[in-house]
Design an enzyme around this catalytic site. Structure first.
Site, mmCIF file in Angstrom:
data_model
loop_
_atom_site.group_PDB
_atom_site.id
_atom_site.type_symbol
_atom_site.label_atom_id
_atom_site.label_comp_id
_atom_site.label_asym_id
_atom_site.label_seq_id
_atom_site.Cartn_x
_atom_site.Cartn_y
_atom_site.Cartn_z
ATOM 1 N N ALA A 478 3.021 -48.300 5.423
ATOM 2 C CA ALA A 478 3.738 -47.762 4.255
ATOM 3 C C ALA A 478 3.311 -46.335 3.948
ATOM 4 O O ALA A 478 4.147 -45.425 3.834
ATOM 5 C CB ALA A 478 3.497 -48.670 3.054
ATOM 6 N N ASP A 504 -0.984 -46.064 15.738
ATOM 7 C CA ASP A 504 -0.933 -47.369 15.085
ATOM 8 C C ASP A 504 -0.649 -48.399 16.175
ATOM 9 O O ASP A 504 0.300 -48.250 16.931
ATOM 10 C CB ASP A 504 0.165 -47.411 14.014
ATOM 11 C CG ASP A 504 0.004 -48.596 13.057
ATOM 12 O OD1 ASP A 504 -0.195 -49.729 13.545
ATOM 13 O OD2 ASP A 504 0.070 -48.387 11.837
ATOM 14 N N ARG A 515 8.996 -51.660 2.301
ATOM 15 C CA ARG A 515 8.309 -50.465 1.809
ATOM 16 C C ARG A 515 8.006 -49.440 2.899
ATOM 17 O O ARG A 515 7.673 -48.305 2.594
ATOM 18 C CB ARG A 515 7.016 -50.854 1.081
ATOM 19 C CG ARG A 515 6.006 -51.488 1.984
ATOM 20 C CD ARG A 515 4.998 -52.368 1.285
ATOM 21 N NE ARG A 515 4.029 -52.897 2.230
ATOM 22 C CZ ARG A 515 4.270 -53.884 3.067
ATOM 23 N NH1 ARG A 515 5.441 -54.468 3.090
ATOM 24 N NH2 ARG A 515 3.339 -54.306 3.900
ATOM 25 N N LYS A 528 5.227 -49.565 15.707
ATOM 26 C CA LYS A 528 5.394 -48.759 14.493
ATOM 27 C C LYS A 528 5.321 -47.262 14.786
ATOM 28 O O LYS A 528 6.145 -46.477 14.284
ATOM 29 C CB LYS A 528 4.313 -49.128 13.467
ATOM 30 C CG LYS A 528 4.535 -50.452 12.767
ATOM 31 C CD LYS A 528 3.500 -50.675 11.676
ATOM 32 C CE LYS A 528 3.778 -51.975 10.916
ATOM 33 N NZ LYS A 528 2.797 -52.193 9.836
ATOM 34 N N ASP A 576 -5.582 -49.625 6.143
ATOM 35 C CA ASP A 576 -5.565 -50.734 5.192
ATOM 36 C C ASP A 576 -6.887 -51.486 5.151
ATOM 37 O O ASP A 576 -6.956 -52.603 4.660
ATOM 38 C CB ASP A 576 -4.423 -51.709 5.526
ATOM 39 C CG ASP A 576 -4.566 -52.319 6.918
ATOM 40 O OD1 ASP A 576 -5.550 -51.983 7.618
ATOM 41 O OD2 ASP A 576 -3.699 -53.133 7.289
ATOM 42 N N ASN A 577 -7.966 -50.888 5.707
ATOM 43 C CA ASN A 577 -9.260 -51.560 5.623
ATOM 44 C C ASN A 577 -10.381 -50.538 5.515
ATOM 45 O O ASN A 577 -10.271 -49.415 6.020
ATOM 46 C CB ASN A 577 -9.480 -52.493 6.816
ATOM 47 C CG ASN A 577 -9.653 -51.735 8.116
ATOM 48 O OD1 ASN A 577 -10.758 -51.348 8.467
ATOM 49 N ND2 ASN A 577 -8.550 -51.503 8.835
ATOM 50 N N CYS A 632 -22.051 -74.019 -1.853
ATOM 51 C CA CYS A 632 -22.062 -75.349 -2.472
ATOM 52 C C CYS A 632 -20.884 -75.539 -3.423
ATOM 53 O O CYS A 632 -20.409 -76.669 -3.594
ATOM 54 C CB CYS A 632 -23.388 -75.586 -3.196
ATOM 55 S SG CYS A 632 -24.741 -75.901 -2.051
#
Length: 1058
Positions: A478, A504, A515, A528, A576-577, A632
């Protein structure tokens, strides 16, 4: 997160929720707003189903109800220059009912500076008619039509929202009066060079259903007093997060049952864990438990008409460092409209005569303005700058204002998020040259080419410089698509010697189309980067863009090597990371290249600019780590749907991925068992038991075996394990202090009984059996009736809870238990595992979780597994949509935020390319379009350090030439001596990456061996990796002492070897 004063919630309250209760509630507001037609939207519009595969990420921003409202709203966008096409693009992607494009003008050269759907061959043609087919491709669900007639009242009556762009003030007032009288929502947007203006009028009775878009908060109650007002105390595990004036409801309260299910109650916050509610003095005594949840209560807000608001404006601040500017620009824009009406043109770029006239007009406007608007003095310098650039048309400004305006259209349609009340002004004057004498009228004259709108603001010199730029764009999602569009419009890499390289590795999916606007339905499954590059070449055929499909990281440093980076002028991240962002940040610091960083999360966005030797880097500051769920809690004591969803994700990995991977390694790697036995804690036992189950105990031969396994596993997880837990900790169990064990965050579970007629139970078996079959390469089935029939014959072994089974109550207990391993059990497992030789050709098929394919049973399993566990613990279940968000860790996204954020990024790009050197010229930005809030700040300067009298920052380093004049490479001893002699530093530790090359505590024999070895030889031997031919230099980290023996912090070393 800070917010603007305009984001404060308007508080409302009402009468008692029911007879006999003392608590005030929102009931009156609910009934009051329900009598108002919801935002005046057409109620007879098509109630088409929402295509979740297309609108997936946007739905997580807006929600289904707001999305349905969009789908019943017809919108008119008047003016199809750069700003109008940006707004139209965003609302068409958003999925309104229909969009009509209106423009009576024809395409001019200056339009091509920012109107990305106009081409050189369109000059002289109507802008709306040319743009219509290109905009219509964005979303097949949204009919797009062109209209070239006048804006008459009959025509306007057919729309729920009208958007005017680059419209004369006279037309704005006429249309504004009509729309206000008819309940038609109005958005007026205007951009003039580096300035932008936005106005909203959504009528006198707009219903706002959600002012901020945040998920309703909830907290666990630990105490409620009987008092007037009653005081609620929440468990101190986390702050409740409520604000005074919020409305809340209660459930699961024991004792003071009058609170359960009552109408929403208005609260007053007393502290981070306490708040007061209402008169509880006549209620029953509170015993324990309870959940308090925030309730979003609809409220009505009122707007003034455009003429009324023009005389008495309210402003939303975009930059608190420019506090007085909106009022000045309010006058300046009125004067500009007057100038354009008198001359039938804007002021000429950098023309002093026109600038002086505009100042005179502004002073006259100010003099006759009502007291609410009138300024003590008109800011002549500001008005002159407005005159200098008003003829300009910049893609980044249009992207920013267009993103905001489109979001306001969506607010008008849906009642979701707080609208702009009612005026917003923006400027980016910091983009102008730092040398105030750099621009002249001659340099800004039109050249009759596609960049005329930009040359009018910045002159021809910058245009030439932009064309020569070499930029690396990392990511074509995007943000990447929006950046490429802006690069093409401003001419970045479009000249001789210029280039944009975009990489990419992803392919296009349907959910991207909402988007990532460079892609179309027929592009799905294509790469892309290739598709985006081809799309922007259509927008500007001169852009020299090269597409790659590489992931950035150490593995691709032979591609993105020294030569590649040294030839770049800058890098733009569209990632994006965080890991990839930090990697690129390190590369930019090492090669000393500017970095443009940005990101979005729903309606929130941020921009950071990193400038060599001037600012800190992206990695200089980090967000706190996300709070993890205790093991836990996941295993035995969940109390929220997030816990059961994470448990279901862990189940998926532990059933359908990890065992298959381990089996394949066991069968192909002779050292797998040896390596597994070296793992920490109980991991060896868990891994080998899973391999034994997969190969021996649970290996299926038929589809029927898979159904049997799924049924048995259902009973293990939702019945037997719960019965064992309750055997260890009965419902009436007390702690050592005498308090109930099952209280506070611990919810007492109950076992489930399998029922083949229960849809959820059969959902689980269908998904689990199909996935289990897939891991063994068996064919599954989607025949629910057949599976139900098979289940009738499945024999489920009787279960009896065992004594002596240890269930850990805390993670500390679990860690202590992990320290001990049952060696005899390990030996037994090793002996019973079948030899790989006896399973020739056998392999399993690990399954990677994929959330966006609704036919693969992945989300079916997650939803069923999570909701069954939620039923065990009486936790409200989550639908598939919410489950996918949480389990799939989806980042909500919407085109409007992306457009606005990238607009800001490209404003910083103008400054970077010009070489601005003053820190206060640059702007880091944060925005939240839902509130709306905008915050800008100067980037932080790079922190300074010092050793001796030498100051340094993260941009500095030691440069050491590894090759000596005689052609031989420096040895470790020579390296240590060099720093002692040249820098008076004694190296105590030396490392390269994770490899320790030297330390003062190194054994004498090893040290003696290394001292006379060349540095690269030591690196290769210690890292066990040969240096590639592309490696020209090594990054070495030092720990040093100064001459007094004190530890000093020093920069890294760039050790050149070629």
């Amino acid at each position: 997160m800070s917010s603007s004063p305009l984001s404060k919630k308007r508080r409302v309250s009402g009468p008692d929720p029911k007879p006999g209760s003392n608590c005030s509630s929102a009931q009156s507001v609910l009934s009051e707003v329900s009598s108002v037609p919801t935002n005046g939207m057409a109620k007879n519009g098509s109630e088409a189903d929402i295509d979740e595969s297309l609108y997936s990420r946007q739905l997580y921003v807006l929600g289904h109800e707001a999305m349905k409202m969009l789908q019943t709203s017809s919108v008119l966008v008047s003016g199809l220059r750069g700003l109008g096409v940006e707004i139209a693009k965003n609302i068409i992607l958003g999925g309104v009912k229909a969009v009509t494009l209106h423009d009576q003008g024809t395409t001019q050269w200056a339009d091509l500076s920012s109107q990305f759907y106009l081409r050189e061959e369109d000059i002289g043609k109507n802008r709306a008619e040319v743009s219509q087919p290109r905009l219509a491709e964005l979303n097949s669900y949204v009919p797009v039509t062109a209209y070239t007639g006048p804006l008459v009242e009959d025509f306007l009556s057919g729309f729920q929202v009208v958007v005017l762009t680059n419209s004369p003030l006279e037309e704005q007032l006429r249309v504004g009066e009509f729309c206000h009288s008819r309940g038609i929502k109005l958005v007026v947007a205007d951009t003039r060079g580096l300035f932008g203006q936005l106005f909203c009028d959504f009528g006198e009775e707009m219903v706002l259903t959600d002012s901020n878009g945040e998920q309703p908060l909830s907290a666990m109650v630990s105490m409620v007093t009987k008092d007037n007002p009653g005081v609620v105390t929440c468990l101190d595990e986390a702050r409740h997060g409520f604000e005074t004036g919020d409305f809340v409801s209660f459930s699961e309260v024991q004792g003071m049952v009058q609170l359960n299910g009552c109408q929403p109650i208005e609260i007053k916050v007393l502290g981070p864990y306490t708040f007061s509610i209402c008169d509880t003095s006549n209620f029953s005594d509170y015993i324990r438990g309870g959940i308090v949840s925030q309730v979003k209560v609809p409220k009505k807000i009122s707007f003034k008409s455009l003429p009324a608001s023009l005389a008495e404006p309210d402003f939303v601040m975009t930059d608190f460092a420019k506090y007085s500017r909106p009022a000045q620009l309010h006058i300046g824009f009125q004067a500009l409209h007057q100038f354009c009406a008198q001359h039938n043109r804007p002021p000429r770029p950098r023309n002093e005569e026109d600038a002086t006239e505009l100042v005179t007009l502004a002073q006259a406007v100010n003099a006759r303005s009502p007291p609410a608007v009138q300024q003590d003095n008109v800011d002549e310098d500001l008005i002159r700058k407005l005159a200098y650039v008003a003829a300009g048309d910049l893609a980044p400004i249009n992207a920013f204002i267009g993103g905001l305006a489109a979001q306001e259209v969506m607010k008008a349609c849906s009642g979701k998020f707080m609208p702009i009340m009612q005026w917003l002004y923006f400027d980016a004057l910091e983009c102008l040259p730092e040398d105030k004498e750099a621009l002249t009228e001659d340099k800004c004259l039109p050249r009759q080419n596609r960049y005329d709108g930009q040359v009018a603001v910045f002159g021809s010199d910058l245009q030439e410089k932009l064309g020569k730029q070499k930029y690396f764009l990392v990511g074509a999602g995007a943000i990447g698509c929006e950046l490429l569009k802006n690069f093409a419009m401003i001419g970045l890499g479009c000249g001789e010697g210029g280039e944009v390289v975009v990489t990419d590795m992803d392919t296009i999916e349907k959910s991207n189309l909402n988007r990532q606007f460079l892609f179309r339905p027929w592009d799905v499954t294509k790469l892309k980067s290739d598709t985006a590059a081809a799309a922007v070449r259509q927008m500007n055929p001169y852009i020299q863009v090269t597409s790659h499909q590489n992931r950035v990281g150490p593995d691709t440093e032979r591609i993105y090597d020294d030569d590649f980076f040294q030839n770049l002028d800058g890098v733009a991240n569209a990632l994006d990371n965080v890991d990839a962002r930090m990697y690129m940040d390190r590369r930019c610091v090492y090669y000393r290249k500017p970095l443009l960083e940005s990101g979005t999360l729903g309606t929130k966005g941020n921009v950071q600019v990193v400038i060599p030797f001037l600012t800190e880097s992206y990695s200089s500051s980090q967000d706190p780590p996300e709070k993890s769920i205790p093991i836990c809690t996941l295993k035995n004591f969940p109390n929220a749907i997030e816990h059961t969803l994470q448990w279901a994700r862990d189940e998926f990995e532990g059933l359908f991925k990890q065992p298959a991977e381990n089996v394949n390694q066991y069968l192909t790697d002779s050292k797998f068992v040896e390596r597994t036995l070296r793992l920490a804690g109980t991991q060896p036992l868990e891994v080998l038991e899973a391999v034994q189950r997969s190969l021996v105990l649970q290996r299926p031969q038929t589809w029927g075996d898979c159904v049997t396994w799924a049924c048995h596993h259902w009973h293990t997880q939702y019945c037997n394990n719960i019965r064992q837990l309750l055997h260890n900790f009965p419902p009436d169990q007390l702690t050592s202090s005498g308090a109930p064990f099952w209280s506070g965050p611990k919810r007492c579970p109950h076992p489930l009984t399998f029922d083949v007629n229960n849809t959820l139970h059969l959902d689980y078996v269908m998904a689990a059996a199909n996935l289990f079959a897939q891991t063994y390469g068996l064919t599954g089935s989607q025949d629910r009736a057949a599976v139900a029939s098979l289940l009738q014959s499945v024999q489920v072994p009787e279960f009896t809870p065992k004594s002596g089974v240890k269930i850990h109550v805390s993670d500390q207990e679990l860690q202590s238990a992990n320290a001990s391993v049952d060696d005899s059990r390990l030996e037994e497992l090793k002996a019973t595992l079948p030899s790989p030789d006896k399973l020739p050709g056998f392999k399993m098929y690990p399954i990677d979780f994929e959330k966006d394919d609704d036919s693969n049973f992945h989300m079916d399993f997650i939803v069923a597994a999570s909701n069954l566990r939620a039923e065990n613990y009486d936790i409200s279940p989550a639908d598939r949509h919410k489950s996918k968000l949480i389990a799939g860790k989806i980042i909500p996204a919407i085109a409007t935020t992306t457009a606005a954020v990238v607009g800001l990024v490209c404003l910083e790009l103008y400054k970077v390319v010009q070489g601005h050197q003053q820190l206060d010229s640059y702007k880091n930005g944060f925005l939240n379009l839902a509130l709306p809030f905008f915050g800008f700040s100067e980037p932080l300067a790079a922190p300074r350090h010092q050793y001796y009298n030498q100051e340094w920052t993260l941009w500095d380093r030691f440069e050491v030439q590894g090759l000596q004049p005689n052609g031989e490479e420096m040895t470790l001893k020579q390296f240590l001596d060099y720093f002692k002699t040249e820098h008076k530093l004694e190296i105590t530790m030396l490392s390269q990456g994770v490899s320790m090359l030297y330390s003062f505590f190194m054994p004498a024999a090893k040290l003696k061996e290394r001292l006379d070895q060349p540095m690269t030889e030591i690196v290769s031997r210690v890292s066990k990796r040969k240096l590639g031919r592309h490696v020209r230099a090594l990054v070495l980290e030092l720990c040093c002492n100064d001459e007094s023996g004190e530890d000093v912090e020093v920069p890294y070393v760039r050790y050149t070897i070629r």
